[in-house]
Design a protein around this motif. Structure first.
Motif, mmCIF file in Angstrom:
data_model
loop_
_atom_site.group_PDB
_atom_site.id
_atom_site.type_symbol
_atom_site.label_atom_id
_atom_site.label_comp_id
_atom_site.label_asym_id
_atom_site.label_seq_id
_atom_site.Cartn_x
_atom_site.Cartn_y
_atom_site.Cartn_z
ATOM 1 N N ARG A 65 0.848 -1.206 0.000
ATOM 2 C CA ARG A 65 0.000 0.000 0.000
ATOM 3 C C ARG A 65 0.879 1.249 0.000
ATOM 4 O O ARG A 65 1.720 1.433 0.862
ATOM 5 C CB ARG A 65 -0.926 -0.001 1.212
ATOM 6 C CG ARG A 65 -1.998 1.084 1.134
ATOM 7 C CD ARG A 65 -3.051 0.919 2.209
ATOM 8 N NE ARG A 65 -3.780 -0.339 2.098
ATOM 9 C CZ ARG A 65 -4.813 -0.548 1.261
ATOM 10 N NH1 ARG A 65 -5.221 0.412 0.459
ATOM 11 N NH2 ARG A 65 -5.410 -1.715 1.224
ATOM 12 N N GLY A 67 -2.211 5.059 0.067
ATOM 13 C CA GLY A 67 -3.568 4.529 0.171
ATOM 14 C C GLY A 67 -3.941 3.515 -0.895
ATOM 15 O O GLY A 67 -5.045 2.985 -0.880
ATOM 16 N N PHE A 75 -13.290 -2.198 8.730
ATOM 17 C CA PHE A 75 -12.555 -1.081 9.337
ATOM 18 C C PHE A 75 -11.922 -1.450 10.671
ATOM 19 O O PHE A 75 -11.168 -0.679 11.249
ATOM 20 C CB PHE A 75 -13.458 0.146 9.485
ATOM 21 C CG PHE A 75 -13.853 0.701 8.153
ATOM 22 C CD1 PHE A 75 -12.920 1.401 7.381
ATOM 23 C CD2 PHE A 75 -15.122 0.477 7.629
ATOM 24 C CE1 PHE A 75 -13.268 1.888 6.128
ATOM 25 C CE2 PHE A 75 -15.473 0.958 6.381
ATOM 26 C CZ PHE A 75 -14.541 1.664 5.628
ATOM 27 N N THR A 76 -12.253 -2.683 11.158
ATOM 28 C CA THR A 76 -11.710 -3.137 12.434
ATOM 29 C C THR A 76 -10.199 -3.000 12.507
ATOM 30 O O THR A 76 -9.640 -2.626 13.527
ATOM 31 C CB THR A 76 -12.064 -4.628 12.624
ATOM 32 O OG1 THR A 76 -13.459 -4.753 12.480
ATOM 33 C CG2 THR A 76 -11.642 -5.124 13.984
ATOM 34 N N SER A 134 -8.179 -1.093 10.679
ATOM 35 C CA SER A 134 -7.617 0.039 9.937
ATOM 36 C C SER A 134 -6.399 0.652 10.639
ATOM 37 O O SER A 134 -5.577 1.289 10.010
ATOM 38 C CB SER A 134 -8.687 1.097 9.662
ATOM 39 O OG SER A 134 -9.397 1.353 10.835
ATOM 40 N N LYS A 135 -6.256 0.384 11.930
ATOM 41 C CA LYS A 135 -5.086 0.943 12.626
ATOM 42 C C LYS A 135 -3.926 -0.057 12.660
ATOM 43 O O LYS A 135 -2.851 0.261 13.135
ATOM 44 C CB LYS A 135 -5.471 1.342 14.050
ATOM 45 C CG LYS A 135 -6.444 2.508 14.096
ATOM 46 C CD LYS A 135 -6.501 3.099 15.499
ATOM 47 C CE LYS A 135 -7.789 3.866 15.716
ATOM 48 N NZ LYS A 135 -8.983 2.957 15.848
ATOM 49 N N ILE A 187 -7.973 -4.797 2.435
ATOM 50 C CA ILE A 187 -7.669 -3.872 3.534
ATOM 51 C C ILE A 187 -6.215 -3.982 3.980
ATOM 52 O O ILE A 187 -5.791 -3.323 4.920
ATOM 53 C CB ILE A 187 -8.601 -4.097 4.748
ATOM 54 C CG1 ILE A 187 -8.373 -5.502 5.335
ATOM 55 C CG2 ILE A 187 -10.058 -3.893 4.395
ATOM 56 C CD1 ILE A 187 -8.809 -5.612 6.788
ATOM 57 N N ASP A 196 -1.966 -3.989 4.109
ATOM 58 C CA ASP A 196 -0.889 -3.072 3.763
ATOM 59 C C ASP A 196 0.081 -3.753 2.817
ATOM 60 O O ASP A 196 0.704 -3.110 1.987
ATOM 61 C CB ASP A 196 -0.166 -2.629 5.032
ATOM 62 C CG ASP A 196 -1.095 -1.833 5.927
ATOM 63 O OD1 ASP A 196 -1.261 -0.644 5.671
ATOM 64 O OD2 ASP A 196 -1.708 -2.435 6.844
#
Ligand code: SF4
Ligand code: SF4
Ligand code: SF4
Ligand code: FES
Ligand code: FES
Lengths: 785, 145
Positions: A285, A288, A583-584, A586-587, A603, A605
């Motif tokens: 990634r 984005g 989105f769980t 995303s961090k 989702i 990286d």
């Protein structure tokens, strides 16, 4: 049964009374030709190819319908017999199109072989041949009427073997014709058994028709990657621009426990491997967006990030999700990698059965699990929950044919009127969710009978059923994911009181059992050894974090709370399959190894393009605990096995390789080049080594080095390596399993796949998609009128 | 009728004959009904129907005229009888007259060789036929209708 002795071609033959002459001949290596005879199907006596001379009998007799008799003197080959067979062939060829040059069966056709053996007959027919166009009966079944020699094998295997009865014979005499059950098309289980069993090219497969010739392929017998039953499928591969392309799946090699059987998935659903959406380049990634990168860049980034998190915040900030379709070696390696390299116990996989509960219930009990082969021979079977016809097609085949051929007694307890009830001695329908109660009742709780009793089955009937089951011996108890935890323990308690009883716990994916056995759990090491304690793994692996880690829901929670800094997903699609909010994570720094850009991969990286189970070697353990060899068949350039990727990441983290993979103990050899002008050299070397029973173990990427460790350390896996390498299945045992720690039965969630679906993988199979579509259309048509 | 047979499916052929006599032919509904009653698939029922030439899935005339042209009848003028019927009824093999009264069929030996040429109209046999005799048979049928 008493033995009968007879003489065939001067050789003495002894076989049990009741044996068919054609089978008795086989035992001394005399092959009597046959078209319509097929072992384990009803006798037909239609083709008259098996004519032999029996002394004192006036005419030639059919060996396929004659039962041997004491003192019989048989001649299987003579001028007279040859002539008779030749005339049968002449009749068969009378209207045969002889389009061998384009026929799919050309090169592996029994009619060709016979004609070759008995010599081309002179045809006395002057009439024009009767031509009929080829018909498509379903997305996978095509019929070429003129090629049909009316042996009726297809009709019998579909009816007797599959219990589908979708094929029939219409008209009579010369105008006889095989007909599908819906006038011009088939409505059936699409197993393709009829195609495989057809001795000629009359029934052909939509997946393979006119693609290539049999002799242009290399045939690799490996284990099906779909359900948990472990069928051996023979993949035909051919060199292609992208590597080795799988062009056919069939049952040419009948050495698996599945014998003649394969369902649609093992036969046709290999095509996901050739899907154009296959990833063939690592993606990282950037700004984005997932953009192509080199392997070195990817491994470096992953290694650096994982190491940083481990060293600064501790391994407990990293989560690992394993796969149910990767090999045992990969699962074991991943479990070890997580513990010793990443220093985390946050390890889990998609659980579809409660194996830890089974292991703990069966601890100390030798021979308490049944192999897939035993399901076909057991005198009695109890099936609670699941719908094997849809979810475990081989198991259903074993049960059905055990009932048909050996008159096994089948007891079914289910909340639906599943198809196997047709073979059942007794079928009891219960309310959904009452399976655990049924287990409790069987284990002795009469109170449970009150809750179970309903309008269709009264309390007395339940008690009668239990008494009958208690009177059985060598009962095989098969149960689905409805039975977990306490219910499972109860069921084992009930079974343990029956002499010789054995269990089969049904899990849904090809290597679900392996994932469990190899310790893809937060609280369990391989062999169900607790993470706390001092097992052989603690001793061999070095330092392991001692507290139980997070399970999958725990990792989701941690992700939401921003507490999970990295997530490493190997061959699994939790976001798509387990309804996890994308989105769980995303961090978190997410790394995904997969074939496709799945809901989880998008989702990530870093995404690493993975090879699938048809493109690598190793072992699988089926749901029964049968260990089998997985062989590399296909190859897609640009992908790597999960094994290699795990090793490369460990290397990028600076871990000492030999501590992870104990390689280097085997043969050393120059494997040559795998690309360019000498491409294929490596393959040839590998073939030679294999033929001489040598295992290379030359590099840290060789899974056999880990297999050594598995066989040495994982309880129940110290089976015969020779047998395994010969392609046989070896039953593992749970008797010596570790004292499994507490686990959560509620985390078991079945895959709910049908005959025509197969998790995320299935979505990329054209064969499965076209079949489900055609079935949906038909259902709609029916409900409309 | 089913209990008269050792297995249910054995009752299929007689049941088909009765059903055909009653309905006139074996319609899709009849097939579905019998398959249900005898625990067979519809395909199995169709397989059996297709085997026997006296069973039909298409409507036929009220009188099914079956003229034998097998060897004994052939040498004794069966072919002529057939041609005669075809001309008279205006239909060929497997044809049905527009009024739905007659269908014609050329059949293999019906077991009446000693009295060849022979024909069968529904379940009745007519032997030692001549064209005149055949005319009479057909006229009588028409009267009955
Ligand atoms: S594909 Fe299987 S179920 Fe369908 S007709 Fe062939 S044998 Fe029967
Ligand atoms: S289609 Fe094949 S298997 Fe079926 S009757 Fe014809 S030749 Fe035999
Ligand atoms: S039954 Fe299971 S293992 Fe066998 S071919 Fe089908 S999906 Fe594959
Ligand atoms: S094999 Fe014996 S008759 Fe066909
Ligand atoms: S040949 Fe016509 S009845 Fe026998």
């Amino acid at each position: 049964m008493a033995d009968v002795t007879l003489t065939v071609d001067g050789k003495k033959v002894t076989a049990p009374a009741g044996t068919l002459l054609i089978e008795a001949c086989k035992t001394v290596g005399i092959e009597v030709p046959s078209f319509c005879y097929y072992p384990n199907l009803s006798l037909q006596g239609a083709c008259r190819m098996c004519l032999v001379k029996i002394e004192k009998m006036p005419k030639l007799q059919t060996a396929c319908t004659t039962v041997i008799g004491e003192g019989m003197i048989v001649t299987s080959d003579s001028e007279e017999i040859k002539q008779a067979r030749k005339s049968m062939l002449e009749l068969l060829l009378g209207n045969h199109p002889l389009d061998c040059p384009v026929c799919d069966a050309g090169g592996e056709c029994e009619l060709q072989d016979m004609t070759f053996t008995y010599g081309a007959a002179e045809s006395k027919f002057m009439e024009a041949k009767n031509h009929k166009d080829e018909q498509q009966w379903s997305p996978v079944v095509f019929f070429d009427r003129p090629r049909c020699i009316l042996c009726y094998r297809c009709v019998r295997v579909c009816g007797e073997g599959m219990d589908v009865w979708a094929l029939g014979v219409q008209n009579r005499g010369v105008s006889s014709v095989i007909a599908p059950n819906r006038e011009d098309h088939l409505e059936c289980e699409e197993c393709g058994m009829c195609i495989d069993i057809c001795p000629v090219g009359a029934l052909t497969s939509g997946a393979y028709r006119y693609k290539t010739r049999p002799w242009e392929m290399k045939h690799v017998g490996t284990i099906c990657t779909h359900c948990g039953d472990g069928c051996k499928t023979t993949l035909g591969v051919r060199r292609a621009d992208t590597g080795m392309e799988i062009v056919r799946g069939d049952n040419r090699d009948k050495s698996g426990t599945n014998g003649d059987f394969l369902c649609i998935k093992g036969r046709y659903a290999f095509d996901f491997a050739n899907h154009e959406d296959r990833l063939t380049q690592p993606l990282i990634r950037q700004n984005g967006k997932l953009s192509p990168a080199t392997w070195e860049e990817a491994f470096e980034l992953i290694g650096k990030t994982f190491a940083e998190i481990r060293d600064s915040d501790g391994g407990a900030k990293i989560g690992v999700i394993g796969s149910t379709r990767t090999t045992n070696e990969e699962d074991y390696l991943l479990s070890k990698f997580a513990r010793v390299v990443l220093k985390t116990n946050n390890v889990d996989h998609h659980r579809t059965a409660d194996f830890p509960a089974l292991a703990s219930a069966l601890r100390g009990k030798e021979g308490a699990t049944a192999s897939m082969a035993e399901v076909f021979t057991a005198p009695a079977i109890l099936l609670i929950g699941n719908d094997p016809t849809e979810q475990h097609p081989l198991l259903a085949w074993q049960i059905r044919n055990n009932v048909r051929l050996h008159r096994a007694r089948l007891y079914v307890i289910n909340s639906n009127s599943i198809k196997l009830r047709r073979q059942a001695t007794s079928f009891v329908q219960i309310e959904p969710g009452m399976e655990g109660q049924a287990a409790a009742f069987l284990a002795g709780s009469d109170a449970a009978a009150d809750t179970l009793a309903n309008s269709s089955t009264k309390k007395e009937e339940w008690i009668a059923l239990r008494d009958k089951l208690r009177g059985e011996q060598n009962l095989v108890i098969v149960f689905g994911s409805e039975i977990v935890g306490d219910g499972l323990a109860k069921l084992v308690k009930f079974g343990s009181a029956i002499s010789g009883a054995k269990f089969v716990c049904l899990a849904d994916y090809a290597n679900s059992r392996g994932a469990a056995d190899m310790g893809l759990y937060p609280d369990l090491l391989p062999g169900y050894h607790s993470i706390v304690g001092n097992s052989q793994f603690h001793q061999e692996w070095g330092e392991i974090p001692q507290a139980a880690g997070l399970d999958l829901p725990g990792m989701v929670e941690a992700g939401k709370a921003g507490q999970l800094e990295a997530l490493y997903v190997v061959g699994s699609n939790p976001v798509g399959r387990l309804d996890i909010d994308p989105f769980t994570f995303s961090k978190s720094f997410v790394v995904v190894q997969d074939m496709f850009l799945t809901e989880t991969a998008v989702i990530a990286d870093v995404v690493l393009p993975a090879a699938n189970a048809y493109e690598k070697s190793g072992t699988f353990t089926n749901t029964c605990g049968d260990l089998q060899l997985v062989k590399k068949a296909g190859e897609v350039t640009g992908t790597k096995s999960d094994f290699e990727m795990i090793v490369r990441i460990a290397d990028a983290m600076g871990f000492e390789m030999r501590k992870l993979v104990p390689f280097g103990g085997g043969t050393r050899a120059d494997m040559g080049q795998s690309r360019g002008a000498q491409s294929g050299e490596a393959d040839r070397h590998a073939v030679w080594l294999e033929a001489h029973g040598l295992e290379p173990k030359m590099s840290p990427f060789d899974p056999t080095a880990i297999l050594d460790e598995i066989q040495r350390l994982v309880p129940g896996y110290d089976v015969s390596r020779v047998n395994l390498l010969s392609g046989n299945s070896e039953h593992t045992s749970l008797a010596e399993a570790g004292t499994s720690a507490a686990h959560k039965p509620e985390s078991v969630s079945p895959a709910n796949d049908s005959l025509f679906s197969s998790g995320t993988l299935g979505r990329y199979s054209r064969a499965l998609n076209s079949v489900s579509e055609s079935h949906e259309v038909k259902t709609a048509e029916v409900s409309a009128d | 009728m089913v209990p008269h047979y050792p297995t249910k499916r054995s009752a299929l052929v007689p049941t088909l004959l009765y059903a055909q006599d009653e309905v006139g032919f074996l319609s899709d509904e009849v097939i579905a009904e019998l398959a249900g009653r005898l625990d067979l698939t519809e395909l199995e029922v169709r397989n059996v129907i297709s085997y026997y030439s006296m069973l039909t899935t298409k409507p036929r005339g009220k009188f099914n005229v079956q003229v034998c042209t097998n060897i004994s009848c052939l040498v004794r003028g069966g072919e002529e009888i057939l041609q005669h019927c075809a001309k008279k009824l205006g239909v060929g093999h497997k044809g049905t007259t527009p009024d739905g009264l007659f269908s014609l069929e050329e059949v293999e030996c019906i077991g009446a060789c000693s009295w060849a040429p022979a024909a069968q109209v529904n379940y009745d046999f007519h032997e030692n036929l001549t064209t005149e005799k055949m005319d009479k048979v057909l006229d009588e049928c028409r009267m009955k209708a």
